[in-house]
Enzyme design. Structure first.
Site, PDB file in Angstrom:
ATOM      1  N   ASP A  97      -2.168  -6.575  -1.286  1.00  0.00           N
ATOM      2  CA  ASP A  97      -1.909  -7.102  -2.634  1.00  0.00           C
ATOM      3  C   ASP A  97      -3.178  -7.025  -3.472  1.00  0.00           C
ATOM      4  O   ASP A  97      -4.297  -6.970  -2.940  1.00  0.00           O
ATOM      5  CB  ASP A  97      -1.392  -8.536  -2.568  1.00  0.00           C
ATOM      6  CG  ASP A  97      -2.420  -9.522  -2.026  1.00  0.00           C
ATOM      7  OD1 ASP A  97      -3.100  -9.191  -1.034  1.00  0.00           O
ATOM      8  OD2 ASP A  97      -2.548 -10.630  -2.588  1.00  0.00           O
ATOM      9  N   GLU A 158      -3.102 -12.418   0.057  1.00  0.00           N
ATOM     10  CA  GLU A 158      -4.509 -12.823   0.188  1.00  0.00           C
ATOM     11  C   GLU A 158      -5.101 -13.264  -1.139  1.00  0.00           C
ATOM     12  O   GLU A 158      -5.868 -14.237  -1.199  1.00  0.00           O
ATOM     13  CB  GLU A 158      -5.325 -11.679   0.782  1.00  0.00           C
ATOM     14  CG  GLU A 158      -6.729 -12.088   1.248  1.00  0.00           C
ATOM     15  CD  GLU A 158      -7.774 -12.098   0.147  1.00  0.00           C
ATOM     16  OE1 GLU A 158      -8.819 -12.756   0.325  1.00  0.00           O
ATOM     17  OE2 GLU A 158      -7.542 -11.466  -0.913  1.00  0.00           O
TER      18      GLU A 158
END
Length: 392
Positions: A97, A158
């Site tokens: 991400d 994250e």
């Protein structure tokens, strides 16, 4: 030396590696866009299969509203000791991400510049690290070098604190001989990250009493005025000597200049180097009181990640990395940084972890985000060296 062969092969394959980096960067994967995260993870899974073949184990973990996680296990080989009962497993952490919203790629496409850098959303943080991890394992297999069982964990949340992935990271690191985090390196020299600050994310909501600012000002109790008073007290909690920073990042409130504000709100980012600081900050925030008794305060939020403080096993892991890098002719240093990563969770449990093994470049979370392509072969070889060291 065999790792020089890894580096040489990686340098030969650099155009292909750069092509892989382009492929991943051109997959837009914003942390809060579940649809794009699903699409991106499916593409990353297909790419890993092309580069490494099917894994010995594949699990996709549901992230709920957040990005799903992919767990890929590749057994140790060719040496029986690397694959037998009780053999070491190395956990490699990457996240797919990014902080960049959908549509960023249209105005900021992936490009390679004349000075040998590549730029694009997420290229440095941390899609290049993911590419290097896969190629490190690929080249070890291609050269038939010793390697442990490798568990590659791809995280989709994250950048928002790993709310769904944290339990999986803590569980998988329990039996790992080492956890290697492919977050970007620090600085142009590629320092490894052995310490990181812990992160606390808090919100203060203030509720006052609305009134007309001209006709009946004293009937009101301004939430904005109360918050302004509190902000200075919150900011004063920072302590440079202890490595604690406090940042009030956003402030909002009120409905008009002629209205005594009935509500105000702020968001706070706290970074701590010492675990004991968490209790001090918690107590101070809980003790916040307004001067006007008619005003109510609510503090929400908490600690997103504990500090990453290296224990003896992590110190040994860095020393091993330093020795490998020296043998490759690319000496590395260590550093402490204010940003946090998934490595914080592992370190807090007293387990061996080394961070900053990813790209060399700069500009994380900024429009000048870039990686230095010339460093990719040596960084790939460094990671390969740490893997093969755990197979012997």
């Amino acid at each position: 030396m065999s790792l020089h062969r890894v580096e040489s092969l990686a340098r030969t394959a650099l155009p292909e590696i750069t092509g892989d980096l382009r492929t991943l960067v051109e997959l837009e994967t914003p942390s809060r866009d579940k649809e794009l995260l699903n699409k991106g993870l499916a593409a990353v899974e297909r790419w890993t299969h092309r580069r490494l073949g099917p894994p010995d184990l594949l699990r996709r973990h549901d992230g709920g509203p957040h990005g799903d996680m992919l767990e890929l296990l590749y057994s140790g080989s060719p040496h029986p000791a690397a694959a037998g009962p009780g053999a070491a497993t190395v956990l490699v952490l990457c996240h797919y991400d990014t902080v960049w919203p959908a549509g960023t790629l249209a105005e900021w496409p992936f490009r390679v510049t004349d000075d040998g850098s590549a730029s694009g959303p997420g290229v440095f943080d941390m899609k290049c690290g993911l590419v290097q991890a896969v190629w490190a394992l690929r080249l070890l297999r291609e050269l038939d070098l010793p390697r442990p069982a490798v568990r590659l964990f791809l995280n989709g949340d994250e950048e928002i604190g790993s709310p769904a992935s944290r339990p999986h990271i803590e569980r998988l690191s329990e039996d790992a001989a080492a956890t290697l985090v492919c977050e970007a390196a620090a600085g142009q020299e590629g320092a490894l990250k052995t310490s990181r600050k812990g992160v606390g994310l808090f919100e203060v909501t203030v509720v006052g009493v609305e009134a007309h600012a001209g006709l009946d000002p004293y009937a009101g109790a301004s939430a904005v005025h109360a918050l302004a008073e509190l902000v200075t007290r919150v900011a004063a909690l920072g302590d440079r000597e202890r490595g604690t920073t406090v940042n009030v990042g956003t402030v909002s409130g009120g409905t008009g200049s002629n209205v005594v504000a009935g509500r105000a709100h702020c968001r706070i980012d706290v970074r701590i180097a010492a675990p004991a600081e968490a209790a001090r900050i918690d107590a101070a925030l809980a003790a916040l009181r307004p001067a006007d008794p008619r005003v109510r305060i609510t503090v929400t939020g908490g600690w997103n990640r504990p500090p990453m403080v290296p224990g003896p096993a992590s110190r040994l892991l860095f020393e091993r990395a330093r020795s490998i890098a020296s043998d490759l002719g690319r000496p590395v240093s260590e550093t402490s940084v204010g940003g946090a990563s998934d490595g914080n969770f592992v370190a807090a449990l007293g387990r061996p972890v080394l961070d900053g093994l990813g790209a060399v470049g700069g500009g994380a979370h900024a429009r000048h985000e870039h990686v230095l392509l010339d460093h990719i072969p040596s960084r790939t070889a460094l990671l390969a060296g740490l893997l093969t060291a755990h197979a012997q």
